[in-house]
Write a protein that holds these residues in place. Structure first.
Motif, short mmCIF file in Angstrom:
data_model
loop_
_atom_site.label_atom_id
_atom_site.label_comp_id
_atom_site.label_asym_id
_atom_site.label_seq_id
_atom_site.Cartn_x
_atom_site.Cartn_y
_atom_site.Cartn_z
N ARG A 196 0.85 -1.19 0.00
CA ARG A 196 0.00 0.00 0.00
C ARG A 196 0.88 1.24 0.00
O ARG A 196 1.12 1.87 1.03
N PRO A 197 1.39 1.64 -1.16
CA PRO A 197 2.29 2.79 -1.22
C PRO A 197 1.61 4.10 -0.89
O PRO A 197 2.24 5.04 -0.38
N ASP A 198 0.31 4.21 -1.19
CA ASP A 198 -0.46 5.41 -0.86
C ASP A 198 -0.94 5.30 0.58
O ASP A 198 -1.83 4.51 0.88
N LYS A 199 -0.35 6.05 1.48
CA LYS A 199 -0.65 5.92 2.91
C LYS A 199 -1.74 6.87 3.38
O LYS A 199 -1.95 7.02 4.59
N ARG A 200 -2.43 7.53 2.47
CA ARG A 200 -3.49 8.44 2.89
C ARG A 200 -4.58 7.70 3.66
O ARG A 200 -4.94 6.57 3.32
N PRO A 201 -5.15 8.32 4.70
CA PRO A 201 -6.28 7.71 5.40
C PRO A 201 -7.47 7.54 4.45
O PRO A 201 -7.64 8.31 3.51
N TYR A 202 -8.27 6.53 4.73
CA TYR A 202 -9.37 6.21 3.81
C TYR A 202 -10.35 7.37 3.67
O TYR A 202 -10.97 7.55 2.62
N ARG A 203 -10.50 8.19 4.70
CA ARG A 203 -11.44 9.32 4.62
C ARG A 203 -10.99 10.35 3.58
O ARG A 203 -11.82 11.15 3.13
N GLU A 204 -9.72 10.33 3.23
CA GLU A 204 -9.22 11.26 2.22
C GLU A 204 -9.27 10.66 0.81
O GLU A 204 -8.91 11.33 -0.15
N VAL A 205 -9.72 9.44 0.71
CA VAL A 205 -9.70 8.73 -0.58
C VAL A 205 -11.10 8.52 -1.14
O VAL A 205 -11.36 8.81 -2.32
N PHE A 206 -12.02 8.02 -0.32
CA PHE A 206 -13.33 7.61 -0.83
C PHE A 206 -14.26 8.80 -1.04
O PHE A 206 -14.32 9.72 -0.21
N SER A 207 -15.02 8.74 -2.12
CA SER A 207 -16.10 9.70 -2.36
C SER A 207 -17.32 9.27 -1.54
O SER A 207 -17.39 8.13 -1.06
N PRO A 208 -18.32 10.16 -1.37
CA PRO A 208 -19.54 9.75 -0.66
C PRO A 208 -20.19 8.52 -1.27
O PRO A 208 -20.68 7.64 -0.56
N ARG A 209 -20.20 8.43 -2.60
CA ARG A 209 -20.80 7.27 -3.26
C ARG A 209 -20.02 6.00 -2.93
O ARG A 209 -20.61 4.95 -2.63
N GLN A 210 -18.70 6.07 -2.99
CA GLN A 210 -17.87 4.90 -2.69
C GLN A 210 -18.03 4.50 -1.22
O GLN A 210 -18.06 3.30 -0.90
N THR A 211 -18.15 5.48 -0.36
CA THR A 211 -18.35 5.21 1.06
C THR A 211 -19.63 4.41 1.29
O THR A 211 -19.66 3.46 2.08
N ARG A 212 -20.71 4.79 0.58
CA ARG A 212 -22.00 4.09 0.74
C ARG A 212 -21.94 2.67 0.18
O ARG A 212 -22.53 1.74 0.75
N ILE A 213 -21.23 2.48 -0.93
CA ILE A 213 -21.10 1.13 -1.50
C ILE A 213 -20.45 0.20 -0.48
O ILE A 213 -20.90 -0.94 -0.28
N ILE A 214 -19.41 0.66 0.16
CA ILE A 214 -18.70 -0.17 1.14
C ILE A 214 -19.57 -0.42 2.37
O ILE A 214 -19.62 -1.54 2.90
N ALA A 215 -20.30 0.61 2.81
CA ALA A 215 -21.19 0.44 3.97
C ALA A 215 -22.25 -0.62 3.69
O ALA A 215 -22.56 -1.45 4.55
N ASP A 216 -22.79 -0.62 2.49
CA ASP A 216 -23.82 -1.61 2.13
C ASP A 216 -23.20 -3.01 2.04
O ASP A 216 -23.81 -3.99 2.49
N ALA A 217 -22.01 -3.11 1.46
CA ALA A 217 -21.37 -4.42 1.27
C ALA A 217 -20.99 -5.05 2.60
O ALA A 217 -21.02 -6.28 2.74
N PHE A 218 -20.64 -4.24 3.59
CA PHE A 218 -20.16 -4.77 4.86
C PHE A 218 -21.17 -4.56 5.99
O PHE A 218 -20.79 -4.44 7.15
N GLU A 219 -22.43 -4.55 5.65
CA GLU A 219 -23.48 -4.30 6.64
C GLU A 219 -23.39 -5.26 7.82
O GLU A 219 -23.54 -4.87 8.99
#
Length: 229
Positions: A196-219
């Motif tokens: 994982r060369p890009d060490k940015r925190p996930y909050r700086e990477v995901f868009s709101p749409r991407q955030t919702r996709i992950i929330a639904d997948a890992f309910e």
């Protein structure tokens, strides 16, 4: 997986949760009769032992495909292996061991875990899904997610382990676990940190749409552990 008779501990290995690093550290304290499974890709100095053997393939059959999977693994004598689900390990180990040993695993915030999983697909040349041109949107569209609950839960989604350590406070929780079993803890080796060369925190990477996709997948995992974005 590690089954330490010396320390009465069973470590169930999940994905993208420092599992290889924990295995390497635990294996240093395992005795000759303990079960230490192979790691893929192999790491110099790691010495698997006592993981192969025959077992009754009809035990632990709970859903379609279980029997076929068990038969194939029995024919290969893959009794206990790296990422074996807890429900299969329970069926293949003596009940007195499974019932009396401390069973632990590690779980990780699903957004952080998903980002790490994405980078593994992009950067791990040995992985079957390796694609150096993979984009985050295409990764999410493929829906090959890093679900860990099947490794430590039964078919109804109920945990089979005694303790789920949190990746976000892993050093403290491992220090407590190691102290409990009487083993010194001096930190973990960095087994796969370069993926994982890009060490940015996930909050700086995901868009709101991407955030919702992950929330639904890992309910299910979110409901189990109360993860928050």
């Amino acid at each position: 997986m590690i089954v330490s008779h010396r320390h009465k501990l069973i470590f169930v290995k999940t994905l993208k949760s420092a599992g290889t690093s924990i295995e390497l550290e635990l294996a240093r304290h395992c005795g000759p009769d303990d079960i230490v499974t192979p790691i893929f890709p192999g790491i110099p100095g790691h010495k698997p032992r006592n993981w192969r053997g025959w077992f009754a393939p009809w035990r632990g059959v709970r859903r379609s495909g279980d029997l076929r999977k068990n038969v194939l693994e029995c024919l290969r004598r893959d009794r206990i292996y790296n990422h074996i689900p807890a429900r299969f390990a329970r069926a293949r180990l003596p009940a007195r061991i499974w019932d009396s040993y401390l069973k632990v695993c590690v779980e990780r915030n699903p957004w952080d875990k998903t980002l790490s999983h994405f980078h593994m697909f992009r950067n791990a040349a040995w992985h079957r899904h390796h694609d150096p041109e993979l984009t985050l949107d295409r990764y999410l569209e493929n829906r090959i997610f890093c679900h860990n609950a099947p490794f430590y839960c039964d078919t109804r989604g109920k945990p089979l382990v005694d303790r789920v350590l949190r990746y976000d406070r892993l050093d403290a929780e491992l220090a407590g676990l190691f102290a409990e079993i009487g083993v010194p803890f001096e930190g973990l080796p960095q087994a796969k940190s370069t993926l994982r060369p890009d060490k940015r925190p996930y909050r700086e990477v995901f868009s709101p749409r991407q955030t919702r996709i992950i929330a639904d997948a890992f309910e299910h995992e979110i409901s189990l552990h109360g993860w928050e974005y």
